[in-house]
Design a protein around this motif. Sequence first.
Motif, PDB file in Angstrom:
ATOM      1  N   ILE A  98       0.552  -1.225   0.150  1.00  0.00           N
ATOM      2  CA  ILE A  98      -0.081   0.047   0.496  1.00  0.00           C
ATOM      3  C   ILE A  98       0.780   1.708  -0.042  1.00  0.00           C
ATOM      4  CG2 ILE A  98      -1.650   1.682   1.399  1.00  0.00           C
ATOM      5  CD1 ILE A  98      -2.941  -1.123   2.051  1.00  0.00           C
ATOM      6  N   VAL A  99       2.006   0.717   0.760  1.00  0.00           N
ATOM      7  CA  VAL A  99       2.625   2.644   0.410  1.00  0.00           C
ATOM      8  C   VAL A  99       3.389   2.817  -0.682  1.00  0.00           C
ATOM      9  CG1 VAL A  99       5.015   3.388   1.762  1.00  0.00           C
ATOM     10  CG2 VAL A  99       3.552   1.386   3.175  1.00  0.00           C
ATOM     11  N   THR A 100       3.077   1.459  -1.518  1.00  0.00           N
ATOM     12  CA  THR A 100       3.655   1.759  -2.968  1.00  0.00           C
ATOM     13  C   THR A 100       2.616   2.203  -3.188  1.00  0.00           C
ATOM     14  OG1 THR A 100       3.884  -0.213  -4.079  1.00  0.00           O
ATOM     15  CG2 THR A 100       6.005  -0.063  -2.411  1.00  0.00           C
ATOM     16  N   ASP A 101       1.252   1.918  -3.174  1.00  0.00           N
ATOM     17  CA  ASP A 101       0.619   2.421  -3.760  1.00  0.00           C
ATOM     18  C   ASP A 101       0.026   4.118  -4.137  1.00  0.00           C
ATOM     19  OD1 ASP A 101      -0.292  -0.533  -5.131  1.00  0.00           O
ATOM     20  OD2 ASP A 101      -2.088  -0.457  -3.158  1.00  0.00           O
ATOM     21  N   LYS A 102       0.367   4.755  -2.469  1.00  0.00           N
ATOM     22  CA  LYS A 102       0.152   5.642  -2.377  1.00  0.00           C
ATOM     23  C   LYS A 102       1.846   6.848  -2.949  1.00  0.00           C
ATOM     24  CE  LYS A 102      -3.213   5.591   1.017  1.00  0.00           C
ATOM     25  NZ  LYS A 102      -4.631   5.647   0.446  1.00  0.00           N
TER      26      LYS A 102
END
Length: 212
Positions: free
Chosen positions: A192-196
Amino acid sequence: MGIGNIFRAFQPKDKIFFVLFEQVADKLIDMSKEFHEGIKDFDINDDTLLKKMSDYEHQMDDLTHEIFVQLGENFITPFDREDINYLAAGLDDIADYLFASAKYIYLYKSPEVKQYSELSLLIYKSCVEIQNAIKNLKEFANPKEVKESCIKINSFENIADDVLSQGIVDVFESNDPIKIIKVKSVLEYLEIVTDKAEDVANTIENIVIKYA
């Protein structure tokens, strides 16, 4: 003199936001680098990394709050107020989810798996490109470089999807239900961090399209 007063005294009104965004980007670099290095030397009995991530997350909250304060006080902005809002919130989300990832690693006492460090490296690389994009965004002087950084961030997110998928496949092979729950949860938070980061890249790219 507080941080807001310092900015008001010494910075042109429309330059304050770039100063703050660069500080946010620098903080994300430090946070993601420390996280990646901490993951490589992970010890579930040592919560030093978790405490450091918490400190970084609070510092990011302070910087994000200052951006919103300046947005409320200044009529002149370098680009749309809505875009400033989106960019500030998106950058803060990266720090929030990175801290959450660290928190769940320690709460679950999750065993280290190679995909943790693979994802943390992608997160760090994404933050480096965010920093590059924000620096080149100033005065819209280098739109090509900004777009190249955004493309790299999108690429890192695609790689992270693959790392997540492989990590889930690997942990299911353990046939250990508790381990599966713990590792899968952490992997998903890290992805999710990479999504953000990709969300931030998309916001920056939209700003360039509007103004460059």
